[in-house]
Design an enzyme around this catalytic site. Structure first.
Site, PDB file in Angstrom:
ATOM      1  N   HIS A   1     -80.041  17.411  32.397  1.00 21.93           N
ATOM      2  CA  HIS A   1     -80.813  16.803  33.476  1.00 21.93           C
ATOM      3  C   HIS A   1     -82.305  16.662  33.183  1.00 21.93           C
ATOM      4  CE1 HIS A   1     -77.257  16.632  35.780  1.00 21.93           C
ATOM      5  NE2 HIS A   1     -77.307  17.819  36.369  1.00 21.93           N
TER       6      HIS A   1
ATOM      7  N   HIS B   1     -78.992  13.685  42.384  1.00 24.17           N
ATOM      8  CA  HIS B   1     -78.111  14.856  42.362  1.00 24.17           C
ATOM      9  C   HIS B   1     -77.924  15.431  43.768  1.00 24.17           C
ATOM     10  CE1 HIS B   1     -76.146  18.442  40.884  1.00 24.17           C
ATOM     11  NE2 HIS B   1     -76.378  18.131  39.626  1.00 24.17           N
TER      12      HIS B   1
ATOM     13  N   GLU C   1     -72.550  11.813  41.104  1.00 25.04           N
ATOM     14  CA  GLU C   1     -73.744  11.366  40.393  1.00 25.04           C
ATOM     15  C   GLU C   1     -73.405  10.137  39.549  1.00 25.04           C
ATOM     16  OE1 GLU C   1     -75.337  15.032  38.352  1.00 25.04           O
ATOM     17  OE2 GLU C   1     -73.593  15.817  39.440  1.00 25.04           O
TER      18      GLU C   1
END
Length: 363
Positions: free
Chosen positions: A117, A191, A327
Site C-alpha cells: 500500500h 481502502h 479495493e
C-alpha cells in the site's frame, strides 16, 4: 425482491476544521450530502471518514468503519487503512523490488518480506491540497498532491488528482488522475471497510456477488503465483450471491494463507470501461452497495486481521470480520509480472481510473 431508488434532494457541502496533522497542517473534514446519502472526506490521507446510508425503512447508519476524530488516523495501528487513499501502489509488491528499463528500485518492506500500500509514508499518511464545490453532478472534493521523485522509493515525480463526487442517484464516485515526468508504476485505490449493518455486528451474513471467473492465487506471503485459478467449485465462486461467511473457514490452502479472503479477483468485462463488478448486501437492513469500476481487478478482503484491538466510532470495538473491503485495482505485484495488466506510466501518458460505490435498498 424489488429495489428502492434513492430519492433526490438538493446537494450541499460543508467544511469543518478537524484538528492538526503531524506536519502542523490544518485538517478539513468535508461533508457531502445528496439525496439521503451523506459522505465525509478529510484531506489528511484522502480518507473516507464515513458514509451514512438508509436502510429499507429509511433509517440512516454509517456504513464505513473509522474514527470520530483525526488523531487515530495518524497511527497505522489504529488507522488500519480505514477509508484511506492508497498510493503510489495499492496492494503488495514482492520483496519491495521491481525493475524499470533495467534499473532496480527498492521499496520499504512493510508487510513481512513485501511492500504494501505504498509503504510507511504512503498516500494515506500525508496531507493533500483540497478544494470543494457543488457541480451539476453533485458536491465534490478535489485533492491534489505531487509525490516527489524517489518518495518511498518510487521513480519520477507524480502529479495526482483524486475527485470524490456524491451524485443524486446515491453514488460516491472516485475519479483518479495522474501524470509523471519519468517512467514509474501507479496503482491507486481506496481502502474503505464496509459494514452495511452500520458496524453493529460482523459481516458474515452479508451477501456478496463478484463478477469474476478467476482469482490470482497467492503464496504464503500473499504474493500472486503468476497463474490464474478458476473460481468454479471453489470458495471463491461469488458469481451468484453467497454469504461472506459461508465458506470463509473452509480447509482451502488459499484461505488458510490469508486467514480468510484477501485475494484479487479478475473481473469480467473490458478494463477501462465503467462496469458493474460487485454487489454487497445486508439482507437484515436491506442496504445494498454496488461497485462499478474501470479497473481489471478487485481485492476482496474479509476483515481477517480485525481482532477487537481497535475501538472506532461511538466506542464500537471492531471485531473479527467486522467489515468487507472491495479495493478496485490493477493486480498485486504487476511490476514483476509482465503477463499481468501493466501498471507502468510513462511521461506524456495520463493515468485515469474511476470507481463508484452506489447505495440503494432492497425490500
Amino acid at each position: 425482491m424489488t429495489d428502492a431508488a434513492l430519492s433526490p434532494s438538493a446537494p450541499s457541502l460543508t467544511r469543518t476544521p478537524w484538528g492538526t496533522a503531524p506536519d502542523g497542517s490544518a485538517i478539513t473534514l468535508y461533508t457531502l450530502r445528496h439525496g439521503p446519502v451523506t459522505a465525509r472526506i478529510m484531506d489528511y490521507g484522502g480518507v473516507i471518514v464515513g458514509v451514512d446510508a438508509p436502510d429499507r425503512d429509511g433509517t440512516l447508519a454509517d456504513v464505513a468503519l473509522g474514527h470520530d476524530e483525526a488523531g487515530p488516523y495518524f497511527d497505522r495501528a489504529t488507522a488500519s487503512y480505514f477509508g484511506a487513499l492508497i498510493g503510489r501502489y495499492g496492494n503488495r509488491i514482492a520483496r519491495g523490488r521491481f525493475e524499470l528499463d533495467g534499473r532496480a528500485h527498492q521499496l520499504a518492506t512493510n508487510n513481512g518480506p513485501n511492500a504494501l500500500h505504498g509503504g510507511p509514508g504512503g498516500f494515506d499518511q500525508v496531507m493533500w491540497t483540497s478544494d470543494a464545490d457543488v457541480t451539476a453532478d453533485g458536491p465534490r472534493v478535489t485533492l491534489t498532491r505531487t509525490s516527489p521523485d524517489g518518495e518511498e522509493g518510487y521513480p519520477g515525480a507524480l502529479d495526482v488528482t483524486v475527485t470524490y463526487t456524491l451524485t443524486a442517484d446515491g453514488a460516491l464516485r472516485l475519479a483518479y488522475h495522474a501524470v509523471t515526468d519519468a517512467p514509474t508504476v501507479v496503482n491507486l485505490t481506496n481502502h474503505s471497510y464496509w459494514n452495511l449493518a452500520g458496524a453493529t455486528r460482523d459481516v458474515l451474513d452479508h451477501e456478496l456477488v463478484v463478477h469474476a471467473d478467476a482469482i490470482t492465487p497467492v503464496d504464503e506471503t500473499l504474493i500472486p503465483t503468476g497463474t490464474l485459478l478458476d473460481v468454479a467449485g471453489t470458495p471463491f465462486d461469488f458469481r451468484a450471491a453467497r454469504r461472506v461467511g459461508e465458506r470463509v473457514d473452509d480447509a482451502d490452502a488459499q484461505l488458510q494463507f490469508a486467514g480468510g479472503y484477501d485475494h484479487n479477483f479478475v473481473l469480467q468485462g473490458a478494463a477501462g470501461a465503467l462496469r458493474h463488478v460487485a454487489t454487497l448486501s445486508d439482507p437484515q437492513s436491506g442496504r445494498v452497495m454496488e461497485v462499478h469500476t474501470t479497473e481489471p481487478g478487485v481485492q476482496f478482503y474479509s476483515g481477517n486481521f480485525l481482532d477487537g484491538s481497535v475501538t472506532g466510532k461511538g466506542g464500537q470495538v471492531y471485531g473479527h470480520r467486522w467489515a468487507v473491503c472491495l479495493e478496485t485495482q490493477h493486480f498485486p505485484d504487476s511490476p514483476n509480472r509482465p503477463d499481468f495488466p501493466s501498471t507502468r506510466l510513462n511521461p506524456g501518458e495520463v493515468y485515469r481510473t474511476v470507481t463508484e460505490y452506489r447505495f440503494r435498498t432492497q425490500s
